[in-house]
Design an enzyme around this catalytic site. Sequence first.
Site, short mmCIF file in Angstrom:
data_model
loop_
_atom_site.label_atom_id
_atom_site.label_comp_id
_atom_site.label_asym_id
_atom_site.label_seq_id
_atom_site.Cartn_x
_atom_site.Cartn_y
_atom_site.Cartn_z
CG PHE A 303 -5.36 5.64 5.49
CD1 PHE A 303 -5.91 4.38 5.35
CD2 PHE A 303 -5.37 6.49 4.39
CE1 PHE A 303 -6.45 3.96 4.15
CE2 PHE A 303 -5.91 6.09 3.19
CZ PHE A 303 -6.46 4.82 3.07
CG ASP A 304 -4.70 4.45 13.36
OD1 ASP A 304 -3.88 5.17 13.92
OD2 ASP A 304 -4.88 3.25 13.65
CE LYS A 305 2.71 3.34 12.46
NZ LYS A 305 2.90 1.87 12.63
#
Length: 621
Positions: A303-305
């Site tokens: 995941f990108d945040k």
Amino acid sequence: MKFTKEEKIEITLIAISAVSLITSFILSLEYVSWIAVILCGLPIFKECSEGLITEFDIKADLLVSLAIIASLMIGEVFAAGEIATIMAIGGFLEEYTVSKAQGRIEELVKMTPQVATKIENGIEERIPVEKVQIGDLLKVLPGESIPTDGVIVKGETSINQSTLTGESLPVDKKENDEVFSGTINLYGSFTMKTTKISQESSFQKLIKLVESSEPENSRIVRAADKWATMIVVIAFTLAVLTYLATFEITRSVTILVVFCPCALVLATPTAIMAAIGNLTKYGILVKDGESLEELAKVDELVFDKTGTLTNGTPEVVKIISDNPREMMHLLASLESKSEHPLAKSIVKYCSNENPTEVTDFKMHIGKGVSGTINGSKIIAGNKKLLEEENIDLKSDIEPQNGEIQIFVAKDSEILGNVELADSLRRNSKRTITKLKGLRIKTTMLTGDNEKTAQHIARQVKVRNVISNCLPEDKTEYIKREQTLKHRVAMIGDGINDAPSLKKANVGIAMGDIGSDVSVEAADIALVNDNIEDIPHLIGIARRTIKIINIGIGFALTLNIIAMALAILGMLNPIEGALIHNIGSVIVIIYSSTLVRYKLSRRDCRQPRKLGMTKHLNKSKV
């Protein structure tokens, strides 16, 4: 149930053929069966010839053609007519299933806006949507389809966005809100300013994505086609050997009929198209069948945040002041003059306040803003700005979780400070829990500092966290995991995520349909911006591969059993044709169950230990 003109003609020919066979059987007029042979047999011969001559492609049509010819040679005209009719019915069912699965494309194309109402110098003019340019002002009336992407500059309304996002409820829109091509204006009229030409609009991008949702490029499809070609060769060889051993042409003809690999060929494309149709209802667009195959094997999701696990927009989370009401009113009034994202968040938080007039407004790039309100000088910004203005902060408390601090001062006296932070998506934690139930390792990569990254990770219970990431660091992490034999899916939303989306085994684009670069780089796009659909996406990918394997296994088993019975003389060509087509129908029906698939608790098993590292920093990538 609606049929196209070509489908109606095909149904009519099949019906006439069926009537001729019934008449032939009841009245013992075998020559009437020739009607079925001609109407249903000739198209089969044509497809077989075209495949052999133009592509030298050995297909199931070759076996069917040989079976019909052989039946005619032994005087079984009724059997030849029945084989042709039954095969025509099976072929129609196959084409109809695939055409309906792809029918959404035609529906979308029909919904493409054709004209727009342009406003120029106060004059309204109807023009083709292709002539609309970026920056044009367009008027949209109630009930009209929005011609292209843009921003509302005047008016309020409710928009039906179901064509893009799958949302069942209309979405309220006001000035400065984005609107998208192909969505429907339900109530009030409004004026919009275009931000994209029609060819590059969200709706055209959606059509291109759906058009590219083809199963033909899937590895498992190519494997099934190879199996089908082998079966044709094996069936022909066995038919010849059986004739040489028994000198009974009927047995050889029956082998050719029952060993046609129609069910085998149908198993994969019908399952993939049913799965893609299911995902489209959830606002998930899959570019090709191979992406589903890869996703079924994924064991780690990165995941990108920002904009993925979080909303991507800062929100006020804490106010520290002896007089918070006065401080927030002054701050909101001052920030109303700024276009900075933090300023917009503060103004939004104080939306019920009527701002006071600000004079002498000044931007301090990278530091904050200042201005005069009711004769008092107001300064809002970071510590550096206030130190430059020689304002005593009184206390210098660092935020515990990496929040952004904005200090507010009035006439060189500190009033307090506001803390802002990127807010967590409401369903992020639930999504991570489901993914763990699916035995997927979850990792968060972010450019934020370690304190902020750990704060978000603790909330959603992601244990593998890497902070201070540049775009190349994310790509390097994925590459390293792949060398360790992990199948990695990456989900992100911004331009900086595009290299990682390309590098991952499966790239999933997050955010609205307007995120051009990330959508182009990804294999799958979440149009409705809902990460809680990801477990459903992985679940249906796994279920699709399982159904394909079961379908192929069933088809091969049925063919082998029927072939053995044919060799032993226990089946005739008519019975063989019936068994063959029953198998094809069973495979189609079984694959179509994916259209109604929903992720169940049984699919989400208890997570196993994945050897995840608790907190990593950039130096360990």
